[in-house]
Every structure is written in structure tokens, then in C-alpha cells.
Design a protein around this motif. Sequence first.
Motif, short mmCIF file in Angstrom:
data_model
loop_
_atom_site.label_atom_id
_atom_site.label_comp_id
_atom_site.label_asym_id
_atom_site.label_seq_id
_atom_site.Cartn_x
_atom_site.Cartn_y
_atom_site.Cartn_z
N ASN A 1 -0.19 -10.76 -6.12
CA ASN A 1 0.52 -9.74 -5.35
C ASN A 1 -0.38 -8.56 -5.01
OD1 ASN A 1 2.93 -11.15 -5.27
ND2 ASN A 1 3.78 -10.14 -7.08
N ALA A 2 -1.20 -8.12 -5.97
CA ALA A 2 -2.11 -7.01 -5.72
C ALA A 2 -3.20 -7.42 -4.73
CB ALA A 2 -2.73 -6.53 -7.02
N TYR A 3 -3.66 -8.64 -4.81
CA TYR A 3 -4.71 -9.13 -3.92
C TYR A 3 -4.18 -9.33 -2.50
CZ TYR A 3 -8.46 -12.16 -2.15
OH TYR A 3 -9.48 -12.70 -1.40
N ALA A 4 -2.94 -9.84 -2.37
CA ALA A 4 -2.40 -10.21 -1.06
C ALA A 4 -2.30 -9.02 -0.12
CB ALA A 4 -1.04 -10.87 -1.22
N ASP A 5 -2.04 -7.84 -0.64
CA ASP A 5 -2.11 -6.62 0.17
C ASP A 5 -2.55 -5.48 -0.74
OD1 ASP A 5 -1.99 -4.56 1.99
OD2 ASP A 5 -0.11 -5.21 2.88
N ALA A 6 -3.86 -5.44 -0.98
CA ALA A 6 -4.42 -4.43 -1.90
C ALA A 6 -4.23 -3.02 -1.36
CB ALA A 6 -5.91 -4.72 -2.14
N VAL A 7 -4.34 -2.84 -0.05
CA VAL A 7 -4.18 -1.51 0.54
C VAL A 7 -2.75 -1.01 0.33
CG1 VAL A 7 -4.16 -0.21 2.71
CG2 VAL A 7 -6.03 -1.79 2.21
N ALA A 8 -1.78 -1.88 0.54
CA ALA A 8 -0.38 -1.49 0.32
C ALA A 8 -0.16 -1.11 -1.13
CB ALA A 8 0.55 -2.62 0.73
N ALA A 9 -0.68 -1.92 -2.06
CA ALA A 9 -0.52 -1.62 -3.48
C ALA A 9 -1.15 -0.27 -3.82
CB ALA A 9 -1.12 -2.73 -4.33
N ALA A 10 -2.35 -0.03 -3.33
CA ALA A 10 -3.04 1.22 -3.62
C ALA A 10 -2.27 2.42 -3.07
CB ALA A 10 -4.46 1.18 -3.06
N ARG A 11 -1.69 2.27 -1.88
CA ARG A 11 -0.93 3.38 -1.29
C ARG A 11 0.33 3.67 -2.09
NH1 ARG A 11 -1.94 5.44 3.93
NH2 ARG A 11 0.26 6.03 3.96
N VAL A 12 1.02 2.64 -2.55
CA VAL A 12 2.22 2.86 -3.36
C VAL A 12 1.85 3.47 -4.71
CG1 VAL A 12 4.17 1.74 -4.50
CG2 VAL A 12 3.52 1.05 -2.17
N PHE A 13 0.81 2.96 -5.34
CA PHE A 13 0.36 3.53 -6.60
C PHE A 13 0.01 5.01 -6.46
CE2 PHE A 13 -1.13 -0.19 -9.49
CZ PHE A 13 -0.04 -0.96 -9.11
N ALA A 14 -0.57 5.37 -5.30
CA ALA A 14 -1.01 6.75 -5.09
C ALA A 14 0.14 7.74 -5.16
CB ALA A 14 -1.73 6.87 -3.75
N LEU A 15 1.36 7.30 -4.88
CA LEU A 15 2.50 8.20 -4.91
C LEU A 15 2.89 8.62 -6.32
CD1 LEU A 15 4.71 6.62 -2.12
CD2 LEU A 15 3.57 8.84 -2.04
N THR A 16 2.29 7.98 -7.33
CA THR A 16 2.52 8.42 -8.71
C THR A 16 1.63 9.60 -9.09
OG1 THR A 16 0.86 6.96 -9.74
CG2 THR A 16 3.04 6.02 -9.32
N SER A 17 0.67 9.94 -8.23
CA SER A 17 -0.28 11.00 -8.52
C SER A 17 0.28 12.36 -8.15
CB SER A 17 -1.59 10.76 -7.74
OG SER A 17 -2.47 11.85 -7.88
N PRO A 18 -0.07 13.41 -8.91
CA PRO A 18 0.30 14.77 -8.47
C PRO A 18 -0.31 15.11 -7.12
CG PRO A 18 -0.47 14.76 -10.75
CD PRO A 18 -0.78 13.41 -10.19
N ASN A 19 -1.43 14.47 -6.80
CA ASN A 19 -2.10 14.68 -5.51
C ASN A 19 -2.49 13.31 -4.95
OD1 ASN A 19 -2.48 17.74 -5.22
ND2 ASN A 19 -3.22 17.34 -7.30
N PRO A 20 -1.59 12.69 -4.18
CA PRO A 20 -1.83 11.32 -3.71
C PRO A 20 -3.14 11.13 -2.96
CG PRO A 20 0.46 11.91 -3.34
CD PRO A 20 -0.24 13.16 -3.80
N HIS A 21 -3.64 12.19 -2.31
CA HIS A 21 -4.88 12.03 -1.54
C HIS A 21 -6.07 11.69 -2.43
CE1 HIS A 21 -5.41 16.23 -2.92
NE2 HIS A 21 -6.70 15.99 -2.78
N THR A 22 -5.94 11.92 -3.75
CA THR A 22 -7.07 11.65 -4.64
C THR A 22 -7.25 10.17 -4.92
OG1 THR A 22 -5.72 11.92 -6.66
CG2 THR A 22 -6.83 13.88 -5.78
N THR A 23 -6.23 9.34 -4.65
CA THR A 23 -6.36 7.91 -4.92
C THR A 23 -5.96 7.03 -3.74
OG1 THR A 23 -4.13 7.69 -5.85
CG2 THR A 23 -5.91 8.26 -7.38
N VAL A 24 -5.43 7.62 -2.68
CA VAL A 24 -5.05 6.78 -1.54
C VAL A 24 -6.31 6.14 -0.96
CG1 VAL A 24 -5.20 8.50 0.32
CG2 VAL A 24 -3.47 6.70 0.43
N PRO A 25 -6.26 4.85 -0.61
CA PRO A 25 -7.50 4.16 -0.24
C PRO A 25 -7.98 4.48 1.16
CG PRO A 25 -5.65 2.68 0.02
CD PRO A 25 -5.09 3.95 -0.58
#
Length: 421
Positions: free
Chosen positions: A220-244
Motif C-alpha cells: 500500500n505504501a509503495y503503490a502510492d508513496a506520494v499519497a502516503a507521505a502527504r497523508v502522514f505529513a498532516l500528523t506534523s505540527p508543520n506539514p511542510h517539513t515532511t510533505v514530499p
Amino acid sequence: MGKKIIIDTDPGIDDILGLLLALSATPEEVEVLLISLTFGNIEVKNCLRNAVSMFHIIEREMQWRREKGRPEGFGALRAHRPIIAVGAENPLEDQKMLADYFHGTDGLGGIHASHPHLTPTEAWEHLFHTTIDHAGVPPATASDSERAFTPSKLPAYKEILRVLRDNELDSVTLVAVGPLTNLALAAAEDPETFLRVKEVVVMGGAINQPGNVTPMGEFNAYADAVAAARVFALTSPNPHTTVPPTKNGKLPPYPSKLSRQLTLRLFPLDITLRHNLSRGQFRKAITPLLASGSPLAEWVDAFMGHTFKTLERLHRGHEGDAAQLSMHDPVCVWYAITAEDPKWLPSENSPEDIRIDTLGQWTRGMCVIDRRNRHRIEGEEESSSDHGLWLSGSAGNRIWRMDGSPAEENFGEIIIQRLFS
């Protein structure tokens, strides 16, 4: 009233078992508001056929149980008719990868060809999103559709936003058991509405286990890595620090400030591989039901038979009744139903800064954790000693990685009992 959930899924074999687990619950346990479909295990048009076929079989099963004087079951479904919405056909970026080598080209081991009497046959294409290619998709009856589910002509990500907008803040759990493309699209269009979700429960990734499609990448992470990374980034206090970084700029950056952070509970292979259903358990339970004429037993037996044969072919040690099928997706649904159980435990380091690699030749979809023993530092500016802002207290993701379960020892029995009793 039961917990309100959305299930975002790519219905292959364990996805269907997860959906059946949710729909067979009681109304006091769960209310399935929406089933949103994405590509993943198979093409999204086949995901739709499998979902519609599932409802068709459930209708037949409940009728059979009534005729036999047995309880109908499927209380959650009888109490609330879910919406089905068709979603992403392709990942945000990169080449599409499917898992039809395991699930079969139709997602259920060729069941629509081998058991055509179990697949509905009347036209239903017009009920769904008009842009999807339905060529060659056997349809369901309108009467089944009217009784069992509500078809949507909106794209799945818009239905996700509508459901979150129409329900109270923190009242809906989103269970995502396929690639996270629909979630990424919803979050990109309206991040504040997306963040109304109580929590997102994700089946995906591998932490201390090898991947299942590459040495490091879970499907699932491989099939759309960008989507996974963008959703994960919303857990950050500052999403721009991890958005791909993205290649085509298809989705906009998140706003610099959001009103809240996403709560994301990750179920990686590390925990899902510990929840299994053996061929022996399945055979023992299904044999008398087949003899009695259960439509659901016949349907599930058809695709599970294919699955156990595939396991034997692909993995040594998976022979005979000892063969074990990992319940990756059902365990996430089970968490959503029983989340208050104190035996559900996150890892001792949670919340963890887990990021998804999107660019590596061999590491796409890899869950990356900084395992270096270093001290935290203040500030949000990248330095030579902290490339990637791994040490900053205001940067990085905050993922609740689940590592303990109340159902590890007997999950196969739970699945069987829930679906067929």
C-alpha cells in the motif's frame, strides 16, 4: 449508536473479509457510512464489481438464513445502508502497480469466471460515477442496490469530505486499507474538512519487517508513496517539513498553518502478520456451511481456495491445513470496532516520526525512522547536523504505530465466528 466509520479500500481478498467483518457487526458496534474505492490490488472497476457482488451475496445469505430459521446477522448493514463511491484509478505519481498476481485479475481469484452464478447480472453501471470504464464488468440488480447500498456519482474523495462535513467533529473514523490516494486528494482539496476526522487507521508500511513487494516497501505504501507521505505529513505540527517533493505539481502545498493535526494509527506488516487465518480453521468452519447451502460460504470458499493455493505456490511452509493467510485489512477494521479495548497498544516510542520515501530507486514506499541516538534541538531551520529536520521538536510526523492487540492469538476464530455465526 455504533462507531461511525468510512472504509477506503481496494477490494481484493482480505479487503472483502474486512468489509464483511464490519457489515456483520451489530448496529451498537459500528455504522458504516461510506465505502470508498481505490485502485490497488486490482483496477478500480474490478474493485467496484467485487463490492457490488459482496452486497448481492449478503442479500442471498440473509434470505437463506431466514428460510433456515437462523438469525439474519449483518445487523450493521440492516440498520444503515452505506454509500459506495468510486475513487482513484491511478496513483498521484509514478507507474501503477497492482497485486493481481496474488488476488487474481478480478481480485477474487477468478471467481466471476469460475462461479458466474454468484455474480449479479443486471445493469448497474449508470448508478455510479459516469467517467469510470465499466467495459466487461458484470453488473448488479437495481433491487439489490436499493436494498443494500446507496451508489454515489461523486468521486470518492469528495464523498469522504462530504461525510466528514456532515458529521460532528471527531465522530468519524476513516479506515484506509489500500493505497492512500483518495485520502490525499481529499486532504489536498480541503485540509480543514479532512482534519475533522477522529482518526485515520492505516494498513501500510513495514518498520522492523521486510517489505512484501520490494526489500523495503509494503504494497500500500509503495503503490502510492506520494499519497502516503502527504497523508502522514498532516500528523506534523508543520506539514511542510515532511510533505514530499512532487514531479508534476498536481496537488497544492498545504497551508502554512492548520487548525489541528491528524491522528493517524498505523498498522504495518509488523502487527498485521501476527493476525492470521489458517486453512485448517477455515476448512473446519466452512465444510458444514457448504453442506447446508450457505451462499456466503460458497462465495468465500471459492476465493479462499484460490488464495491458499497461491500461498502454497509462493511461500514455502504454507502447505495443507497449516497454511496461514495474514489478515492485514480485517485487523484494522477490528481495531475500529473495538478501539476502546485497553489491549490495543501503540509502540513504546509512539508517536513516532515515520516518513515515507518517495524517490528512491529501491526504497520507494519505505517507512523511514531516524534510529540515530541524538539529542533534540530547537528551531525549524535545517542545519548540517540535522538534514531533514529530524531533531526539531516542531517538525516531523507524529504517527501512532500500533504494536499490541487483544486478538493476536485467536483472530482467525473471530473472523469465522463473526462472518458465519
